[in-house]
Design an enzyme around this catalytic site. Structure first.
Site, PDB file in Angstrom:
ATOM      1  N   ASP A  12       0.856  -1.192   0.000  1.00 33.27           N
ATOM      2  CA  ASP A  12       0.000   0.000   0.000  1.00 33.27           C
ATOM      3  C   ASP A  12       0.892   1.242   0.000  1.00 33.27           C
ATOM      4  OD1 ASP A  12      -2.031   1.794   0.315  1.00 33.27           O
ATOM      5  OD2 ASP A  12      -2.934   0.815   2.056  1.00 33.27           O
ATOM      6  N   ASP A 102      -3.441   2.333  -5.706  1.00 37.19           N
ATOM      7  CA  ASP A 102      -2.246   2.390  -4.851  1.00 37.19           C
ATOM      8  C   ASP A 102      -2.104   1.201  -3.904  1.00 37.19           C
ATOM      9  OD1 ASP A 102      -4.325   2.933  -3.184  1.00 37.19           O
ATOM     10  OD2 ASP A 102      -3.447   4.703  -2.261  1.00 37.19           O
ATOM     11  N   GLU A 103      -2.871   0.133  -4.116  1.00 35.21           N
ATOM     12  CA  GLU A 103      -2.677  -1.015  -3.229  1.00 35.21           C
ATOM     13  C   GLU A 103      -3.032  -2.333  -3.918  1.00 35.21           C
ATOM     14  OE1 GLU A 103      -5.699  -1.734  -0.004  1.00 35.21           O
ATOM     15  OE2 GLU A 103      -6.375   0.247  -0.629  1.00 35.21           O
TER      16      GLU A 103
END
Length: 399
Positions: A12, A102-103
């Site tokens: 993350d 983003d993860e």
DNA sequence: TCTGGGGTCCTAGGACCC
DNA sequence: TCTGGGGTCCTAGGACCC
């Protein structure tokens, strides 16, 4: 492969948009940064230290943090960074499940012999993202997706936390219940009301009590997650099921024409995105929000999939028209459209409803198909019963 | 804590079908 | 004929996530 070992990674990126800005502009490093316009879409850890969070009105954030620097969002640059990071994920293991820009979850259980332990892989992954993309990334490593997710959150910022199976109780049980993934404000309030504040409190309860408090799905989930039971595997190649867009239109009183203009713009945006993604949709949902923050949805399902702007607009307008009498004087503050039931364009199969009394409609539909995709593209007809049950299949000859 | 935009999944009732 | 059991799809709203 040993599923009893910690071998799922949750990676993350930290304060993603703000970190990209600090990467590209050295003068922003070490300073409180927020990304967005009137609203904080992301903020650096220096800003979070003053109590700034997302989404917060920029004005308020500035009051809390007078040194706050506001930077306009550069979504194209963030998407580029996201792609670079995901390329490193995919270079690490083929078993990558993206959760957002983003993860992602990574399953590294089969890589021990060629790439080392999950911890070694996580250390290298963080280093590569730092070296090759210039961004800090936190990683949680555990036996289940849920534990890995909670571990990465606990490791932030720029951290690595490995939760071995023997440490799971010590790690999870003392945490407040809202740290469980999927337990939000409403569920937290219900649990707190009954004296349940920590994950450990929930873990001591029977599944029946939790189901009685929270309903079947939520109760089952809290019971399972608080007991470290999470059988979900990494799912590769998940695709979204709907494409939508919405727009807040302010508190100024609106005429029906104002709302219609917004609708036209939003439908255009959604239909363009659908065509770019080569997806077709069948269910159009209109979303409206009012001054009192109440919201309603109205949906219509079409007979056939489409990404045609005018077709979707017609449906959206009909939904709006039939709703307008109900919402007079409520003060509409947001308009949204989303299109669901997505399939590929061109679709690998089309469903053509017909009855045994109306086979002419079927002939017409087949002719349409051949015209749209070429007669060679129509290879096989599969007859399904109304309930989806299989009834028969015939190859279609070009003529 | 007064709030953006993009999504996912669950629940519950009604229509409809055999 | 007004009656069972099993099932799907649609709609609307709720909760949650990033």
């Amino acid at each position: 492969v040993d599923p009893s070992r910690a071998s799922i990674l949750h990676a993350d990126l930290d304060s993603f948009y703000a970190s990209v800005e600090q990467r590209d502009d050295p003068s922003l490093r070490g300073r409180p940064v927020s990304v967005g316009g009137g609203l904080v879409l992301a903020c650096s850890y220096e800003a979070k230290a003053c109590g700034v969070y997302t989404p917060m009105a920029f004005r308020k954030a500035k009051q809390l943090c007078p040194d706050l620097v506001d930077v306009p969002a550069r979504f194209d640059v963030y998407m580029e960074a996201s792609k670079a990071v995901f390329a490193i994920f995919h270079d690490t293991t083929p078993l990558v499940e993206g959760i957002s820009v983003d993860e992602a979850f990574l399953d590294v259980s089969g890589l021990r012999r060629i790439a080392g332990t999950p911890t070694e892989i996580a250390v290298r992954l963080r280093q590569r993202v730092r070296d090759e993309v210039g961004l800090p990334i936190s990683v949680g490593v555990a036996r289940t997706k849920h534990l890995a997710k909670v571990a990465s959150a606990a490791s932030k910022p720029d951290g690595l936390l490995v939760v071995e199976p023997e440490d799971e109780d010590r790690f999870l049980l003392p945490l407040p219940v809202h740290k469980l993934w999927g337990v939000g404000p409403k569920t937290t309030a219900k649990l707190n009301q009954r004296g349940i504040f920590t994950v450990g409190d929930a873990a001591r309860l029977g599944e029946d009590s939790l189901v009685a408090m929270l309903g079947l799905a939520a109760g089952h989930k809290v019971h399972a997650l608080s007991g470290h039971r999470d059988p979900r595997r990494i799912e590769v190649g998940r695709r979204r099921g709907s494409i939508g867009s919405q727009s807040a239109i302010g508190w100024r009183p609106k005429t029906d024409d104002d709302i219609d203009r917004t609708l036209v713009a939003i439908v255009d945006r959604v239909a363009r995105r659908m065509r770019k993604a080569k997806r077709l949709g069948r269910t159009v949902t209109l979303r409206l929000r009012f001054e009192d923050w109440d919201r309603i949805t109205r949906a219509h399902t079409m007979a056939a999939h489409t990404s045609h702007t005018e077709t979707i607009l017609d449906v959206a307008r009909n939904l709006l028209r039939s709703t307008l009498p109900d919402i007079a004087d409520r003060g509409c503050t947001l308009v949204g459209i989303s299109v669901g039931h997505l399939c590929d364009d061109p679709p690998s199969q089309l469903v053509l409803p017909f009855t045994r009394h109306d086979t002419e409609a079927l002939d017409d539909a087949l002719d349409d198909l051949k015209e749209r995709f070429g007669s060679k593209a129509v290879t096989r007809a599969v007859l399904l019963r109304h309930d989806g049950g299989f009834s028969g299949s015939v190859p279609m000859l070009p003529d």
